[in-house]
Design a protein around this motif. Sequence first.
Motif, short mmCIF file in Angstrom:
data_model
loop_
_atom_site.label_atom_id
_atom_site.label_comp_id
_atom_site.label_asym_id
_atom_site.label_seq_id
_atom_site.Cartn_x
_atom_site.Cartn_y
_atom_site.Cartn_z
N HIS A 239 -15.36 5.68 -3.98
CA HIS A 239 -16.20 4.51 -3.73
C HIS A 239 -15.36 3.23 -3.68
CE1 HIS A 239 -19.10 1.30 -4.23
NE2 HIS A 239 -18.48 0.95 -5.34
N PHE A 240 -14.47 3.07 -4.66
CA PHE A 240 -13.69 1.83 -4.69
C PHE A 240 -12.66 1.78 -3.57
CE2 PHE A 240 -15.45 1.47 -9.02
CZ PHE A 240 -16.05 0.24 -8.84
N GLN A 241 -12.08 2.91 -3.23
CA GLN A 241 -11.17 2.90 -2.07
C GLN A 241 -11.91 2.42 -0.84
OE1 GLN A 241 -9.08 6.65 -1.45
NE2 GLN A 241 -8.92 6.91 -3.67
N ILE B 12 -10.16 -6.68 -11.29
CA ILE B 12 -9.87 -5.41 -11.97
C ILE B 12 -11.19 -4.75 -12.37
CG2 ILE B 12 -8.78 -4.37 -13.99
CD1 ILE B 12 -6.85 -6.81 -13.99
N TYR B 13 -11.36 -3.52 -11.94
CA TYR B 13 -12.59 -2.77 -12.21
C TYR B 13 -12.35 -1.71 -13.27
CZ TYR B 13 -14.38 -4.84 -7.91
OH TYR B 13 -14.79 -5.74 -6.96
N GLY B 14 -12.94 -1.89 -14.43
CA GLY B 14 -12.87 -0.86 -15.47
C GLY B 14 -14.02 0.10 -15.30
N ARG C 277 -14.39 8.85 -11.55
CA ARG C 277 -15.17 9.59 -10.56
C ARG C 277 -15.70 8.67 -9.46
NH1 ARG C 277 -18.23 12.81 -15.28
NH2 ARG C 277 -17.98 10.72 -16.13
N GLN C 278 -15.53 7.38 -9.64
CA GLN C 278 -15.93 6.44 -8.58
C GLN C 278 -14.73 6.00 -7.72
OE1 GLN C 278 -18.69 3.32 -9.60
NE2 GLN C 278 -19.72 4.56 -11.14
N SER C 279 -13.63 6.74 -7.81
CA SER C 279 -12.41 6.36 -7.09
C SER C 279 -12.63 6.20 -5.59
CB SER C 279 -11.31 7.40 -7.30
OG SER C 279 -10.84 7.31 -8.61
N SER D 38 -20.28 -8.34 -15.44
CA SER D 38 -20.92 -7.05 -15.66
C SER D 38 -21.83 -6.77 -14.46
CB SER D 38 -21.74 -7.08 -16.96
OG SER D 38 -22.39 -5.84 -17.12
N HIS D 39 -21.43 -5.77 -13.71
CA HIS D 39 -22.13 -5.42 -12.46
C HIS D 39 -23.31 -4.52 -12.81
CE1 HIS D 39 -21.84 -5.23 -8.03
NE2 HIS D 39 -22.24 -3.97 -8.12
N LEU D 40 -24.33 -5.14 -13.29
CA LEU D 40 -25.50 -4.44 -13.80
C LEU D 40 -26.20 -3.66 -12.70
CD1 LEU D 40 -26.78 -4.74 -16.65
CD2 LEU D 40 -28.37 -6.35 -15.62
N VAL E 34 -12.63 -9.61 -14.19
CA VAL E 34 -12.61 -8.27 -14.79
C VAL E 34 -14.04 -7.73 -14.78
CG1 VAL E 34 -12.12 -6.95 -16.86
CG2 VAL E 34 -10.56 -8.78 -16.16
N ASP E 35 -14.22 -6.63 -14.10
CA ASP E 35 -15.53 -5.97 -13.97
C ASP E 35 -15.67 -5.01 -15.14
OD1 ASP E 35 -17.39 -3.76 -13.04
OD2 ASP E 35 -17.50 -5.06 -11.28
N LEU E 36 -16.68 -5.24 -15.97
CA LEU E 36 -16.78 -4.42 -17.17
C LEU E 36 -18.24 -4.15 -17.54
CD1 LEU E 36 -15.69 -6.74 -20.15
CD2 LEU E 36 -17.13 -7.39 -18.27
N CYS E 37 -18.42 -3.21 -18.40
CA CYS E 37 -19.73 -2.85 -18.98
C CYS E 37 -20.62 -2.18 -17.92
CB CYS E 37 -20.39 -4.08 -19.59
SG CYS E 37 -21.78 -3.67 -20.64
N GLY E 38 -21.21 -2.94 -17.02
CA GLY E 38 -21.94 -2.35 -15.89
C GLY E 38 -23.03 -1.37 -16.27
N VAL E 39 -23.85 -1.73 -17.25
CA VAL E 39 -24.92 -0.82 -17.64
C VAL E 39 -26.00 -0.80 -16.56
CG1 VAL E 39 -24.52 -1.14 -20.09
CG2 VAL E 39 -26.17 -2.60 -18.92
N ASN E 40 -26.94 0.13 -16.70
CA ASN E 40 -28.02 0.26 -15.74
C ASN E 40 -29.35 0.00 -16.42
OD1 ASN E 40 -26.28 1.12 -13.58
ND2 ASN E 40 -26.06 3.03 -14.71
N LEU E 41 -30.25 -0.63 -15.70
CA LEU E 41 -31.56 -0.96 -16.25
C LEU E 41 -32.32 0.29 -16.65
CD1 LEU E 41 -31.45 -3.92 -15.94
CD2 LEU E 41 -33.42 -3.87 -14.43
N LEU F 94 -26.51 0.12 0.31
CA LEU F 94 -25.92 1.05 -0.64
C LEU F 94 -25.09 0.35 -1.71
CD1 LEU F 94 -25.67 2.56 2.45
CD2 LEU F 94 -25.62 4.42 0.79
N TYR F 95 -24.69 1.15 -2.67
CA TYR F 95 -23.81 0.70 -3.75
C TYR F 95 -22.60 -0.04 -3.17
CZ TYR F 95 -21.21 1.54 -8.19
OH TYR F 95 -20.51 1.42 -9.36
N ALA F 96 -22.03 0.52 -2.09
CA ALA F 96 -20.82 -0.08 -1.51
C ALA F 96 -21.12 -1.43 -0.85
CB ALA F 96 -20.20 0.87 -0.48
N THR G 13 -23.26 -3.65 -1.85
CA THR G 13 -23.30 -4.62 -2.93
C THR G 13 -21.90 -4.92 -3.44
OG1 THR G 13 -25.42 -3.68 -3.55
CG2 THR G 13 -24.39 -5.13 -5.14
N ASP G 14 -21.07 -3.89 -3.54
CA ASP G 14 -19.72 -4.14 -4.04
C ASP G 14 -18.90 -4.97 -3.05
OD1 ASP G 14 -18.82 -3.58 -6.65
OD2 ASP G 14 -19.27 -1.45 -6.34
N MET G 15 -19.19 -4.83 -1.76
CA MET G 15 -18.49 -5.71 -0.80
C MET G 15 -18.92 -7.16 -1.01
SD MET G 15 -18.33 -3.64 2.79
CE MET G 15 -17.26 -4.87 3.56
#
Length: 621
Positions: free
Chosen positions: A382-384, A372-374, A378-380, A171-173, A131-138, A350-352, A354-356
């Motif tokens: 990107h995830f597709q 599961i990505y919470g 607006r990032q739909s 948490s994908h920081l 479960v991908d959660l929180c994901g704050v930014n530095l 890019l962001y993508a 890293t997500d791969m």
Amino acid sequence: MAIFFDDPVQVLTQRFEAAIRAAFPAVSGAVEALISPSRQPQFGDFQCNAAMSLAKVVGGKPRDVASAIVAKVDLSDIAEPLSEKSIAGPGFINIVLRGDALASGVVGMDAGTGLAALGVVPASKVETVVVDLCGVNLAKQMHVGHLRSTVIPDAIARVLERLGHKVIRQSHLGDWGLPIAMVTGKLMEELNAGRIKPEALTLDRLEVMYREAQAECERDMKGMEAVRRYGLGPKAEAELEAQVSWATENFTRAKGVLLKLQSHDKATVAVWQLIYDITMRACIETVTRLHANVTLEHTAGESTYSEELAPLVRDLLDRKVAEVDQGAVVVRVPGLEVPCLIRKSDGGFLYATTDMAAIRRRVQKLGASRVIYGVDIRQSLHFQQAFGAAIKAGYARLPDGSDAKLEHAAFGTVLGNDGRPFKTRSGDNVKLWDLLDEAVNRARAAVNERSSGFSEEERGKIAEAVGIAAIKYVDLSSERSKDYVFDFDRMLAFEGNTGPYLLYALVRTRSIFRKAAEEKLDGGWRDAAIVIKEPAEKALALTLLRYGKVLESVAQSTEPHRLCVYLFELATAFSAFFDQCKVLFAPDEATRRSRLRLCDITGRVLADGLGTLGIPTVERM
Ligand code: ARG
């Protein structure tokens, strides 16, 4: 004794489908019992609405079809006998469940222990779910959006754990890339110049620096264009040229910092680490206050993938999963118009990308068959793209040859009263911590009024729980993909579908036992026979019996609001029961014990449900 452990809809569906097959053996393929709860008490508890559509298939009048079904269905252990009188209108079959069947169902709920407690059926096939959660930014404060990215996936994770699945939180920081290098470079300068002492550094200060660093790297290309287009003269042109070259210099310097970070330059990494530590300290403080199960061990920031990105892109090019397009590298995803960009023409990732890499690690290393990505809706796109590209690359492939399920549990935006994204008056993001403070302060006022009998300290604790419960509950109870308007008055109300109302309902189920003890009426209820006679008892029992199924539906849909709706219905059914059925002063001993036991089970389902949502509770208020 009747056995009625499962939820009524399921049992009735099985019974009616068997009856339909028996009555109409010629009907091949699927038959549907179409069982639904009755909307009005005179139509019983449930209805079977199959006769109307079935009549179209087998011919004849729907009422006759209903009669034929009634003649075949065997409900003797769970419902009042059916007759011609049970058929209403064009052919609805009304079903009245027997109190003893419901009672045995509730007793059955109470028999299970551990994961099987309270009628929950633990998953027969245990899955490993990331479960991908929180994901704050530095270098940024948590704001109201992180309420959602923390609370929603944490609740989903808890539901999965409640059903026995193995959950790995991640948490994908946002701790890597050029923006982080910009602020790292800036902080380095400030530290070197002695303008900042590391021990005096705060996240607030870092956030200001982050914004400044971004601005300093921003080349005013639009201004430049305007100057040229309108011929604003050499002075304006010179000024803008200076700006652009200054910003370009800053930009280049930031790139240099990124290179140093990538090559593990000690001094640069130390400054980065300082930013990391300050951000995480604040983050953990906030999520702890939120009662969210997110710890440092769950942190898997973008930086942890940085060394994998170049080989990943090479791998994809080698296997012809990716292709070069005008100097950039892209993966074309079947069904998507926009390809997934994984390397810019300047070589940056890019962001993508890293997500791969994250998908690959989650499935191949962590063993997830479901991720599961919470994350914000607006990032739909990107995830597709990232999901499609990862699947195309085979990174989501499981040992059995199928692909792991990659799901975006997307959430909508928190809005202000003006219907626009919730911001402060000056247009800044609202700090999550400040929101929690305000909720708790407001709860404090309500608690002072209602619970004046408690000590100062106790009231403080109750207010903290009520405030946090209110904020979390309003977020979880809103349909997750929709936007909602942030409104303190509404979320803190003690009536309606709110956190405080549910805490209050739970307290009511508990306080009855304190009263019972005072009156010395608290004996013998624990193993008491449950008697379901009154309509309010029946409604409560029917609601209780749905608990396990509701959890399953949340696990499947990743929609925590379904559990909120359920708990609200349970609290409402309990409230009606409490108003309509005397508990301590019930007409006889057996009824008192039965009702006390119903209170106890209801309380435990409420507590279990709230705990599974991650909502803090109180014993009294
Ligand atoms: N840091 C990201 C952001 O603030 C959220 C990360 C979401 N998770 C992910 N695997 N992309 O937008």
